[in-house]
Design a protein around this motif. Sequence first.
Motif, short mmCIF file in Angstrom:
data_model
loop_
_atom_site.label_atom_id
_atom_site.label_comp_id
_atom_site.label_asym_id
_atom_site.label_seq_id
_atom_site.Cartn_x
_atom_site.Cartn_y
_atom_site.Cartn_z
N TRP A 19 -3.64 10.10 9.91
CA TRP A 19 -3.24 10.04 8.49
C TRP A 19 -1.91 10.78 8.31
N PRO A 20 -0.80 10.05 8.33
CA PRO A 20 0.49 10.71 8.04
C PRO A 20 0.56 11.05 6.55
N VAL A 21 0.81 12.31 6.26
CA VAL A 21 0.83 12.78 4.88
C VAL A 21 2.21 13.32 4.55
N ASP A 22 2.77 12.89 3.43
CA ASP A 22 4.08 13.34 2.96
C ASP A 22 3.87 14.49 1.98
N SER A 23 4.53 15.59 2.23
CA SER A 23 4.36 16.77 1.36
C SER A 23 5.06 16.61 0.02
N HIS A 24 5.73 15.46 -0.20
CA HIS A 24 6.46 15.26 -1.46
C HIS A 24 5.86 14.16 -2.33
N GLY A 64 -15.68 6.36 1.35
CA GLY A 64 -15.03 6.71 0.11
C GLY A 64 -13.52 6.80 0.27
N THR A 65 -12.88 7.49 -0.66
CA THR A 65 -11.42 7.60 -0.70
C THR A 65 -11.01 9.07 -0.62
N LEU A 66 -10.10 9.37 0.30
CA LEU A 66 -9.56 10.71 0.45
C LEU A 66 -8.12 10.70 -0.04
N GLN A 67 -7.79 11.63 -0.93
CA GLN A 67 -6.44 11.69 -1.49
C GLN A 67 -5.83 13.06 -1.22
N ALA A 68 -4.50 13.09 -1.10
CA ALA A 68 -3.75 14.33 -0.92
C ALA A 68 -2.62 14.36 -1.94
N GLU A 69 -2.59 15.43 -2.74
CA GLU A 69 -1.56 15.57 -3.76
C GLU A 69 -0.70 16.78 -3.45
N PRO A 70 0.63 16.63 -3.42
CA PRO A 70 1.50 17.76 -3.09
C PRO A 70 1.39 18.88 -4.12
N VAL A 71 1.31 20.11 -3.63
CA VAL A 71 1.29 21.30 -4.48
C VAL A 71 2.11 22.39 -3.79
N ALA A 72 2.49 23.40 -4.52
CA ALA A 72 3.25 24.51 -3.94
C ALA A 72 2.38 25.76 -3.92
N GLY A 94 3.15 16.69 10.51
CA GLY A 94 2.99 15.96 9.26
C GLY A 94 1.90 14.92 9.30
N CYS A 95 1.12 14.92 10.37
CA CYS A 95 0.05 13.93 10.51
C CYS A 95 -1.28 14.64 10.72
N LEU A 96 -2.24 14.26 9.93
CA LEU A 96 -3.59 14.79 10.05
C LEU A 96 -4.46 13.77 10.77
N GLN A 97 -5.45 14.29 11.43
CA GLN A 97 -6.44 13.42 12.06
C GLN A 97 -7.74 13.57 11.26
N VAL A 98 -8.32 12.45 10.85
CA VAL A 98 -9.53 12.47 10.04
C VAL A 98 -10.68 11.93 10.89
#
Length: 468
Positions: A341-346, A356-364, A374-378
């Motif tokens: 799962w490549p995830v963009d921090s922006h 189900g659905t897994l979501q990632a939302e950028p936060v500081a 920058g890639c997670l393994q699920v």
Amino acid sequence: MPFLFSSMTHSPSSFSLLQDRLARIAAEHPGVDIWVAYSGGLDSRVLLQLAVDSGLNKQGRLKAVHVHHGLQAQADDWARHCQSSCDSLGVALRVHRVPVGSGSGLENRARIARYQVFESLLADGDLLLQGHHADDQSETLLLRLMRGSGVRGLASIPATRALGRGRLLRPLLSYGRQQLHGYAQQHGLSWIEDPSNLDTRHDRNYLRAKVLPLLRHRWPHAVQSLGLSASNCADAQRLCQELAAIDLQACVQDDAGLAIPRLAGLSAHRRSNVLRYWLQELAGVSPDEALLQRLWTEVALAQADAQPQLELGAITLRRFEDGLYLLPESSPAAAERVWDWPVDSHCRSELQLPGGTLQAEPVAGAGLALPSSGCLQVRLRTGGERIQLPGRVGRRSLKKLLQQQRVAPWLRQQLPLLYDGERLLAVADLWIAEGHAAAPGAPGIRLSWAPRDVPLTVSAQLSQVGDF
């Protein structure tokens, strides 16, 4: 607006009141189609004529549907007869050919096929008129009595109920077959006589040809009396439903389960009433007493450390702690248990998983710190996983943590675990491992997990009591 038809069995001497009611319903439901289930027999022919004479065909709103089962040699002739009748009345007819095969259970398969056709036709708010009459109601009540039915079954044919995206109405329930016959003769109507109706090997035909004539001979108003009994049973059933809805509100938990201790506080009859309503509203299951007894003794009252369940078609009944839950058919087990799962921090990222659905939302300065790649393994659980929580000494068993967090068993196997290589970084949106939270001011991602296999909820069913 409630519909005006009633299952009361007193019969008006004129059909003018019915025409007024049909016209009023059409006026109260503008812009929807009004269908007549048209077999070509006496009752549906009278109903079609009444609908036309009531002005329901204004703007072409009135339509007829004929289901062609092909069970009789004359079936094609019947379809042509129906087409001719509709043409003469200026009513659009739709003929549906539905093969139902042969062998035992033919009548029931034909009935199911008809209603599938009806449901497929109805758009939002559409109405379907059916020609069931007082004699049909009497026959149905007698059949249910012979089966030992309870109040719900003895309520027999409802005057109205939901059907697909529309509503089914039976305007002729307070009229007997003899009245319909007289109306048809007076208006010069022609109709089809189905020869299979004379075959007394079928229970309904036997009642019609042998039993009801004897009852009428002894009690001339037998049909009206039987209809009144069905109406009284329908009233009693509505009270049972209303009580069940009240008890359901009292027993339902925030997580959509039913609290077993609250159910145990009800009398046995009242508990069966609310469980029957719950199963019917959410699972479409009409349980008998034996099934209700199994539900209570084998599932609700099972040992505290057990994980009992009961299969109800595509629905599964399960217990977790002190709650009962209805779950839809489970998601298929994942053939592949690892996802990159490549995830963009922006920007926001989303991963669809079997459960189900897994979501990632950028936060500081919060959430999970992204690995340098920058890639997670699920992955999904395989058993034996351990995680070190912030501020804790040593790694903890994920199995025990999930138990302490009160995560239901049916959700645990689908829970996404986030890795960087062989390092477990986070468990869905529940925990982030020690040393892997985003540092103050540093970019991070806030995880959000929406499982697919969640219990069916009763909240939408409590605003009104549905038809049984």
